[in-house]
Every structure is written in structure tokens, then in C-alpha cells.
Design a protein around this motif. Structure first.
Motif, PDB file in Angstrom:
ATOM      1  N   GLY A  11      -0.946   1.384 -12.083  1.00 24.03           N
ATOM      2  CA  GLY A  11      -0.822   2.840 -11.729  1.00 24.03           C
ATOM      3  C   GLY A  11      -1.007   3.061 -10.263  1.00 24.03           C
ATOM      4  N   ASP A  12      -0.828   2.233  -9.343  1.00 23.87           N
ATOM      5  CA  ASP A  12      -1.093   2.331  -8.067  1.00 23.87           C
ATOM      6  C   ASP A  12      -2.633   3.080  -7.788  1.00 23.87           C
ATOM      7  N   PRO A  13      -3.692   1.951  -8.143  1.00 26.19           N
ATOM      8  CA  PRO A  13      -4.871   2.716  -7.875  1.00 26.19           C
ATOM      9  C   PRO A  13      -5.329   3.020  -6.499  1.00 26.19           C
ATOM     10  N   ALA A  73      -5.229  20.581  -0.150  1.00 23.03           N
ATOM     11  CA  ALA A  73      -5.351  19.660  -1.501  1.00 23.03           C
ATOM     12  C   ALA A  73      -4.358  19.972  -2.457  1.00 23.03           C
ATOM     13  N   ALA A  74      -4.095  19.104  -3.097  1.00 24.43           N
ATOM     14  CA  ALA A  74      -3.128  19.026  -4.428  1.00 24.43           C
ATOM     15  C   ALA A  74      -3.109  17.903  -5.243  1.00 24.43           C
ATOM     16  N   GLY A  75      -2.448  17.891  -6.236  1.00 21.57           N
ATOM     17  CA  GLY A  75      -2.234  16.654  -7.068  1.00 21.57           C
ATOM     18  C   GLY A  75      -3.394  15.842  -7.328  1.00 21.57           C
ATOM     19  N   SER A  76      -3.316  14.589  -7.250  1.00 19.51           N
ATOM     20  CA  SER A  76      -4.432  13.700  -7.670  1.00 19.51           C
ATOM     21  C   SER A  76      -5.814  14.041  -6.921  1.00 19.51           C
ATOM     22  N   MET A  77      -5.744  14.558  -5.601  1.00 18.69           N
ATOM     23  CA  MET A  77      -6.989  14.867  -4.747  1.00 18.69           C
ATOM     24  C   MET A  77      -7.567  16.051  -5.518  1.00 18.69           C
ATOM     25  N   SER A  78      -6.761  16.814  -5.947  1.00  9.08           N
ATOM     26  CA  SER A  78      -7.534  18.293  -6.629  1.00  9.08           C
ATOM     27  C   SER A  78      -8.203  17.969  -7.940  1.00  9.08           C
ATOM     28  N   LEU A 128       0.805  -1.136   0.214  1.00 10.71           N
ATOM     29  CA  LEU A 128       0.023  -0.005  -0.081  1.00 10.71           C
ATOM     30  C   LEU A 128       0.985   1.053   0.090  1.00 10.71           C
ATOM     31  N   GLU A 129       0.308   2.338  -0.766  1.00  2.62           N
ATOM     32  CA  GLU A 129       1.004   3.518  -0.527  1.00  2.62           C
ATOM     33  C   GLU A 129       0.146   4.396   0.382  1.00  2.62           C
ATOM     34  N   VAL A 130       0.637   4.953   1.555  1.00  2.00           N
ATOM     35  CA  VAL A 130      -0.303   5.414   2.487  1.00  2.00           C
ATOM     36  C   VAL A 130      -0.072   7.115   2.342  1.00  2.00           C
ATOM     37  N   ILE A 131      -0.992   7.717   1.833  1.00  4.66           N
ATOM     38  CA  ILE A 131      -0.826   8.942   1.551  1.00  4.66           C
ATOM     39  C   ILE A 131      -1.583   9.960   2.409  1.00  4.66           C
ATOM     40  N   VAL A 132      -0.943  11.018   3.324  1.00  5.85           N
ATOM     41  CA  VAL A 132      -1.720  11.706   4.213  1.00  5.85           C
ATOM     42  C   VAL A 132      -1.608  13.149   3.702  1.00  5.85           C
ATOM     43  N   ARG A 133      -2.870  13.829   3.573  1.00  2.14           N
ATOM     44  CA  ARG A 133      -2.808  15.099   2.989  1.00  2.14           C
ATOM     45  C   ARG A 133      -3.533  16.208   4.082  1.00  2.14           C
ATOM     46  N   ASN A 134      -2.851  17.344   3.981  1.00  2.00           N
ATOM     47  CA  ASN A 134      -3.007  18.520   4.849  1.00  2.00           C
ATOM     48  C   ASN A 134      -3.735  19.433   4.041  1.00  2.00           C
ATOM     49  N   PRO A 165      11.909  14.512  -0.571  1.00  2.00           N
ATOM     50  CA  PRO A 165      11.185  15.610  -1.319  1.00  2.00           C
ATOM     51  C   PRO A 165      10.542  14.770  -2.534  1.00  2.00           C
ATOM     52  N   ASP A 166      11.069  13.334  -3.084  1.00  2.00           N
ATOM     53  CA  ASP A 166      10.438  12.715  -3.791  1.00  2.00           C
ATOM     54  C   ASP A 166       8.961  12.209  -3.579  1.00  2.00           C
ATOM     55  N   SER A 167       8.837  12.101  -2.185  1.00  2.00           N
ATOM     56  CA  SER A 167       7.519  11.514  -1.752  1.00  2.00           C
ATOM     57  C   SER A 167       6.743  12.459  -0.912  1.00  2.00           C
ATOM     58  N   CYS A 168       7.006  13.728  -0.722  1.00  2.00           N
ATOM     59  CA  CYS A 168       6.001  14.643  -0.218  1.00  2.00           C
ATOM     60  C   CYS A 168       5.713  16.020  -1.020  1.00  2.00           C
ATOM     61  N   ARG A 169       4.840  16.659  -0.692  1.00  2.00           N
ATOM     62  CA  ARG A 169       4.758  17.949  -1.231  1.00  2.00           C
ATOM     63  C   ARG A 169       5.068  18.945  -0.325  1.00  2.00           C
ATOM     64  N   LEU A 170       6.238  20.088  -0.595  1.00  2.00           N
ATOM     65  CA  LEU A 170       6.867  20.901   0.383  1.00  2.00           C
ATOM     66  C   LEU A 170       6.549  22.400  -0.322  1.00  2.00           C
ATOM     67  N   VAL A 185       2.339  19.748   2.550  1.00  2.00           N
ATOM     68  CA  VAL A 185       0.976  19.790   1.790  1.00  2.00           C
ATOM     69  C   VAL A 185       0.521  18.418   1.953  1.00  2.00           C
ATOM     70  N   ASP A 186       1.431  17.218   1.504  1.00  2.00           N
ATOM     71  CA  ASP A 186       1.057  15.933   1.601  1.00  2.00           C
ATOM     72  C   ASP A 186       2.105  15.363   1.416  1.00  2.00           C
ATOM     73  N   PHE A 187       2.046  13.826   1.727  1.00  2.00           N
ATOM     74  CA  PHE A 187       3.201  12.879   1.596  1.00  2.00           C
ATOM     75  C   PHE A 187       2.695  11.405   1.528  1.00  2.00           C
ATOM     76  N   LYS A 188       3.568  10.702   1.097  1.00  2.00           N
ATOM     77  CA  LYS A 188       3.277   9.115   0.798  1.00  2.00           C
ATOM     78  C   LYS A 188       4.428   8.399   2.058  1.00  2.00           C
ATOM     79  N   ILE A 189       3.888   7.446   2.532  1.00  2.00           N
ATOM     80  CA  ILE A 189       4.909   6.562   3.295  1.00  2.00           C
ATOM     81  C   ILE A 189       4.445   5.042   2.620  1.00  2.00           C
ATOM     82  N   PHE A 230       9.969  18.462 -10.904  1.00  2.00           N
ATOM     83  CA  PHE A 230      10.195  17.665 -12.013  1.00  2.00           C
ATOM     84  C   PHE A 230       9.052  17.189 -12.861  1.00  2.00           C
ATOM     85  N   ARG A 231       8.016  17.236 -11.837  1.00  2.00           N
ATOM     86  CA  ARG A 231       6.840  16.356 -12.749  1.00  2.00           C
ATOM     87  C   ARG A 231       6.096  17.525 -13.627  1.00  2.00           C
ATOM     88  N   ARG A 232       6.239  18.710 -13.229  1.00  2.00           N
ATOM     89  CA  ARG A 232       5.579  19.857 -13.831  1.00  2.00           C
ATOM     90  C   ARG A 232       6.611  20.993 -14.547  1.00  2.00           C
TER      91      ARG A 232
HETATM   92  P1  TMP Z   1      -0.707  12.425  -5.771  1.00  2.00           P
HETATM   93  O1  TMP Z   1      -1.528  13.811  -5.385  1.00  2.00           O
HETATM   94  O2  TMP Z   1      -0.058  12.372  -7.182  1.00  2.00           O
HETATM   95  O3  TMP Z   1      -1.673  11.218  -5.608  1.00  2.00           O
HETATM   96  O4  TMP Z   1       0.374  12.226  -4.603  1.00  2.00           O
HETATM   97  C1  TMP Z   1       0.313  12.367  -3.221  1.00  2.00           C
HETATM   98  C2  TMP Z   1       1.807  12.354  -2.596  1.00  2.00           C
HETATM   99  O5  TMP Z   1       2.211  11.043  -2.800  1.00  2.00           O
HETATM  100  C3  TMP Z   1       2.533  13.474  -2.967  1.00  2.00           C
HETATM  101  O6  TMP Z   1       3.186  13.896  -1.956  1.00  2.00           O
HETATM  102  C4  TMP Z   1       3.233  12.628  -3.916  1.00  2.00           C
HETATM  103  C5  TMP Z   1       3.549  11.034  -3.342  1.00  2.00           C
HETATM  104  N1  TMP Z   1       3.508  10.125  -4.421  1.00  2.00           N
HETATM  105  C6  TMP Z   1       4.575   9.401  -4.193  1.00  2.00           C
HETATM  106  O7  TMP Z   1       5.507   9.303  -3.339  1.00  2.00           O
HETATM  107  N2  TMP Z   1       4.513   8.053  -5.068  1.00  2.00           N
HETATM  108  C7  TMP Z   1       3.770   8.111  -6.242  1.00  2.00           C
HETATM  109  O8  TMP Z   1       3.849   7.312  -6.899  1.00  2.00           O
HETATM  110  C8  TMP Z   1       2.874   9.162  -6.433  1.00  2.00           C
HETATM  111  C9  TMP Z   1       1.757   8.981  -7.504  1.00  2.00           C
HETATM  112  C10 TMP Z   1       2.689  10.090  -5.312  1.00  2.00           C
END
Ligand code: TMP
Ligand code: ASP
Length: 252
Positions: free
Chosen positions: A128-130, A97-102, A89-95, A199-204, A174-178, A218-220
Motif C-alpha cells: 500500500g505504498d507506505p 493539507a488534504a487526503g492522507s496528510m489530513s 518512490l512516490e514523491v509527494i509535494v503538499r501545499n 489530474p490522476d496524480s494531483c489535487r486540483l 493542493v498537492d501532487f505526486k511525481i 472518483f475516489r469520493r
Molecule cells: P494522499 O493524500 O492520498 O497521500 O495523496 C497525495 C497526492 O498523491 C495526491 O495528489 C494524489 C497523489 N497520489 C497518487 O498519485 N497515487 C497514489 O497512489 C496516491 C495514494 C496518491
């Protein structure tokens, strides 16, 4: 070098057998990918910075009693971690809105959420990590109800820690994934924070200017990624002496 056979190569890291049973050497590459590896590049110095930054966050978590897989940093690109079984599982915490949630919910990026929102994605690149719900997780046996309670607790503690650390240096988390791993001590199983926090796995976002200091650069295509990561490292005081903010030529 105290590493053994290659066990696994992912998009940003390589895992090798460690020097002792139950240990793994985690090697940070310079490779950056986005959109499920549709976009790729090699970003000079990224691995070195993420190794340092992940060490910094994981060490802090260990010190406040949030268990992680981190044991010690070995050199510029490698760290020794506890071997664990990664829960898929990718566990995402959001404080905010950004990215896929937006995109998914039509909420403007940067909108503060009424409370931290935890989401789960099934870790499978071919899909694609649904996004999944706790119903999927329980029904498919990816984690038990007890695990899910523990994972939620860990995720929220990591959020409070990371939000506070970042706030202290003028950055909004903003958010992160663990990712969470299972460690076995005899018959006993416990859950630890695994993989990396960087910073690969967080939004800062810089609190004053809104400048993005994470992989969205990098993404944008917003500029130089290592400059952004080096800025985070510099503010946290983890850039080794003698290196300017622009030059992450880090040594041990
Ligand atoms: P998302 O808005 O694209 O779903 O991303 C939420 C958060 O998870 C963001 O901080 C970036 C991180 N993330 C990863 O670490 N690996 C990934 O594959 C994706 C899609 C997002
Ligand atoms: N890590 C993911 C990938 O490469 C996505 C991302 O972080 O945006 O594809």
C-alpha cells in the motif's frame, strides 16, 4: 503503430518497447483505480485527457529546464518517452493539507501549510505504498544522498511550475505526486521526472468554488470524472478544437 512488445502493464498505463533503443511508448488507459485498486472503474476518455495533460505539463517542464522523460505525443493515447529506471518512490509535494496528510495529522483539508512539504512513499502496491523517511531510503539503498538532494530540487521546481500554471487558470495546486527515473548517458546518470503528471496524480481545486477537478471526484464519488479533467484541459487550452468541455472525443 511504432510500438513493440508490451513491457509492463500498470493500473492506468501500459508500457511498450519504443521504435528506437532507449525509448518507450506509454499508453494511457481509461481505467481508474483508488485505494490500492480496491475501487475500480473504466472512465470513458480519461486516458485521452491524461495523455494530453501530461504532455502539456512535461513539455512546459522541459522548456524551463526541468528534465523529464517526455519526448513527444504520438496519438490520442500514446506518447514516446525516454526509457528510464524508476526509483521506487512516490514523491509527494503538499501545499495545502488534504487526503492522507489530513487523516494522519488531523489537519483540516484545505489548511495552507507553512511551506511546501515533501513526503516519500515506498512504491510497492502489496504494501500500500507506505510512507518512508530519508533514513529508510538511504539505509535500503533506494537512492543516494546526492539523488535525494536532486529529487528534492526537482520536486520543488515542479511544484513552483505547476502551482503557477494552475494559478493562471484559477486552480489551486493542493498537492501532487511525481516519480523520478534514472537515465544513463554512457557512464553518466541523471534524474528526470517520469511517469505522468495529470489530474490522476494531483489535487486540483477551483480557486473560487473549491470544486475538485482531480481523481478525488472518483475516489469520493463526487460526479463525472471526465467532466472534471476536461475542465482542466479546457482552461489550459489543450482541448482540441471542435470538442466541447463535456465531450473529450479527442483526435490527434
Ligand atoms: P494522499 O493524500 O492520498 O497521500 O495523496 C497525495 C497526492 O498523491 C495526491 O495528489 C494524489 C497523489 N497520489 C497518487 O498519485 N497515487 C497514489 O497512489 C496516491 C495514494 C496518491
Ligand atoms: N493509484 C492508487 C490506486 O489505485 C491510489 C490512488 O490514486 O488513490 O490504487
Amino acid at each position: 503503430m511504432a510500438r513493440g512488445k508490451k513491457i509492463y502493464e500498470g493500473k492506468a498505463k501500459i508500457l511498450f518497447e519504443g521504435p528506437e533503443p532507449g525509448t518507450i511508448v506509454q499508453y494511457f488507459k481509461d481505467d481508474a483505480t483508488a485505494f490500492n485498486a480496491e475501487k475500480k472503474d473504466v472512465i470513458d476518455g480519461k486516458g485521452v485527457l491524461n495523455n494530453r495533460l501530461s504532455e502539456y505539463f512535461m513539455t512546459g517542464l522541459n522548456q524551463i529546464g526541468v528534465p523529464t522523460h517526455f519526448l513527444k505525443r504520438m496519438n490520442m493515447r500514446e506518447q514516446l518517452v525516454r526509457a528510464c529506471e524508476i526509483i521506487p518512490l512516490e514523491v509527494i509535494v503538499r501545499n495545502f493539507a488534504a487526503g492522507s496528510m489530513s487523516t494522519r495529522l488531523g489537519i483540516e483539508e484545505g489548511t495552507q501549510l507553512p511551506r511546501p512539504i515533501v513526503e516519500y512513499c515506498f512504491k510497492d502496491d502489496s504494501l500500500g505504498d507506505p510512507l518512508v523517511t530519508e533514513e529508510h531510503i538511504a539505509a535500503f539503498g533506494w537512492a543516494s544522498q546526492q539523488d535525494m538532494d536532486d529529487i528534492l530540487g526537482l520536486a520543488l521546481r515542479v511544484n513552483d511550475f505547476m502551482s503557477g500554471v494552475m494559478y493562471g487558470v484559477g486552480i489551486r495546486l493542493v498537492d501532487f505526486k511525481i516519480e523520478i527515473g534514472r537515465v544513463y548517458d554512457g557512464d553518466f546518470q541523471r534524474l528526470v521526472v517520469a511517469d505522468e503528471i495529470s489530474p490522476d496524480s494531483c489535487r486540483l481545486w477551483d480557486m473560487e468554488t473549491g470544486r475538485k477537478l482531480d481523481k478525488d471526484v472518483f475516489r469520493r464519488d463526487l460526479g463525472n470524472l471526465t467532466d472534471a479533467y476536461a475542465e482542466v484541459a479546457r482552461r489550459l487550452g489543450v482541448m482540441p478544437k471542435g470538442t466541447g468541455p463535456q465531450k473529450p472525443t479527442l483526435v490527434n
